[in-house]
Design a protein around this motif. Structure first.
Motif, short mmCIF file in Angstrom:
data_model
loop_
_atom_site.label_atom_id
_atom_site.label_comp_id
_atom_site.label_asym_id
_atom_site.label_seq_id
_atom_site.Cartn_x
_atom_site.Cartn_y
_atom_site.Cartn_z
N ALA A 183 -14.43 58.98 -113.96
CA ALA A 183 -14.25 59.62 -115.04
C ALA A 183 -15.32 59.32 -115.91
CB ALA A 183 -12.79 59.76 -115.71
N LEU A 184 -16.26 60.22 -116.34
CA LEU A 184 -17.34 60.12 -117.18
C LEU A 184 -16.85 60.78 -118.48
CD1 LEU A 184 -20.63 61.25 -115.43
CD2 LEU A 184 -19.80 59.14 -115.58
N THR A 185 -16.95 60.10 -119.76
CA THR A 185 -16.42 60.52 -120.88
C THR A 185 -17.58 60.25 -121.97
OG1 THR A 185 -15.77 58.35 -121.56
CG2 THR A 185 -14.08 59.46 -120.40
N PHE A 186 -17.54 61.31 -122.96
CA PHE A 186 -18.83 61.49 -123.82
C PHE A 186 -18.07 61.31 -125.12
CE2 PHE A 186 -20.47 62.90 -119.91
CZ PHE A 186 -21.77 62.39 -119.92
N ASN A 187 -18.31 60.45 -126.06
CA ASN A 187 -18.14 60.57 -127.38
C ASN A 187 -19.15 61.43 -128.32
OD1 ASN A 187 -15.86 58.92 -126.72
ND2 ASN A 187 -16.35 57.39 -128.12
N ILE A 188 -18.62 62.12 -129.09
CA ILE A 188 -19.64 62.95 -130.20
C ILE A 188 -18.94 62.80 -131.42
CG2 ILE A 188 -21.00 64.85 -130.37
CD1 ILE A 188 -20.61 65.73 -127.75
N GLY A 189 -19.57 62.13 -132.48
CA GLY A 189 -19.08 62.16 -133.77
C GLY A 189 -20.11 62.72 -134.79
N TRP A 190 -21.38 62.77 -134.56
CA TRP A 190 -22.22 63.45 -135.34
C TRP A 190 -23.50 63.68 -134.71
CZ3 TRP A 190 -27.15 60.97 -136.42
CH2 TRP A 190 -27.25 59.96 -136.10
N GLY A 191 -24.23 64.58 -135.33
CA GLY A 191 -25.55 64.90 -134.80
C GLY A 191 -25.62 66.30 -134.09
N ASP A 192 -26.77 66.94 -133.90
CA ASP A 192 -26.90 68.16 -133.34
C ASP A 192 -28.09 68.06 -132.19
OD1 ASP A 192 -28.96 67.88 -134.76
OD2 ASP A 192 -28.45 69.79 -136.21
#
Length: 250
Positions: free
Chosen positions: A57-66
């Motif tokens: 399972a590949l998991t990606f965290n995104i908290g900020w930025g565009d």
């Protein structure tokens, strides 16, 4: 016969300082090890998933930025990866509804990364509940309502977090493989960190702007995992397909 031990003031201060320093050092080491424990659960209580039995399972965290999310989505599309899980902060999702929509359209699973970047181990229960509720509301407005997975925003959580998450109907998800991509150690180092992946591993990656090398490393990451015969699945699929592993919170 009586014996007397005489210590001068200077010597006593040195001994006390040594004892205090040793205690402080031991405490720091203990806390560092506690933070690095990969997963937690309570006895006969809620659990956090960090590993399955098969697939990857590949998991990606995104908290900020565009800037970094779109290139990563481009790579996943080009490499024909149809299953991955994105943990998004509610605040980021509100600011980037177009990217959230694209993640959904590409068939990827969405989990909650809180609303703001809060360390759940350092705030009160009421604040944790407020943060999760605010995130739920944000995703609800984006018409994403059946989210069942969360990841602690800073990666740190405790028994309280597990119990509160359970009341919300969430499963807390950690990871078994840390790419350390957010430190930007170089593409080779990211690949080395992920190369040890085996069936059942949950891989931590980032698609926030701080992770400047992830998109570049991703094609070789995918190639390497496929070369091991591993199939890409979402975290929910991994949980459904086998027993999830956990450890006790002490």
């Amino acid at each position: 016969m009586n014996f007397f031990v005489v210590l001068n003031g200077k010597r006593m201060k040195q001994i006390v300082l040594i004892i205090v320093s040793a205690f402080f050092t031991a405490w720091i080491v203990y806390m560092e090890n506690l933070v690095q424990v990969p997963v937690f659960s309570t006895k006969e209580g809620p659990k956090a998933v960090y590993k399955g039995e098969k697939d990857i399972a590949l998991t990606f965290n995104i908290g900020w930025g565009d800037e970094k999310a779109a290139p990563i989505l481009d790579v996943l599309e080009k490499e024909n990866v149809k299953s991955a899980t994105f943990f998004l902060s509610g605040a980021w999702a509100e600011r980037h509804p177009d990217l959230v929509e694209r993640i959904v359209k590409q068939g990827f699973e969405i989990g909650i990364l809180g609303y703001g970047y809060e360390d759940y181990t350092s705030i009160e229960d009421t604040e944790i509940r407020k943060d999760l509720a605010k995130a739920q509301t944000a995703f609800g407005k984006l018409n994403i309502k059946k989210i069942t997975l969360i990841r602690a925003p800073t990666g740190h959580f405790d028994k309280r977090t597990l119990k509160i998450a359970e009341r919300f109907g969430f499963t807390v998800v950690h990871w078994s493989i840390d790419s350390e991509d957010w430190t930007n150690p170089g593409v080779k180092k990211i690949l080395t960190n992920i190369n040890k992946a085996a069936p059942g591993d949950i891989v931590l990656l980032h698609a926030s702007d701080s992770a400047k090398q992830t998109a570049k490393a991703l094609p070789d990451i995918i190639k390497g995992l496929k070369g091991k015969g591993l199939n890409f699945v979402t975290v929910s699929e991994m949980i459904a397909n086998g027993k999830a592993k956990s450890e006790e919170v002490r």
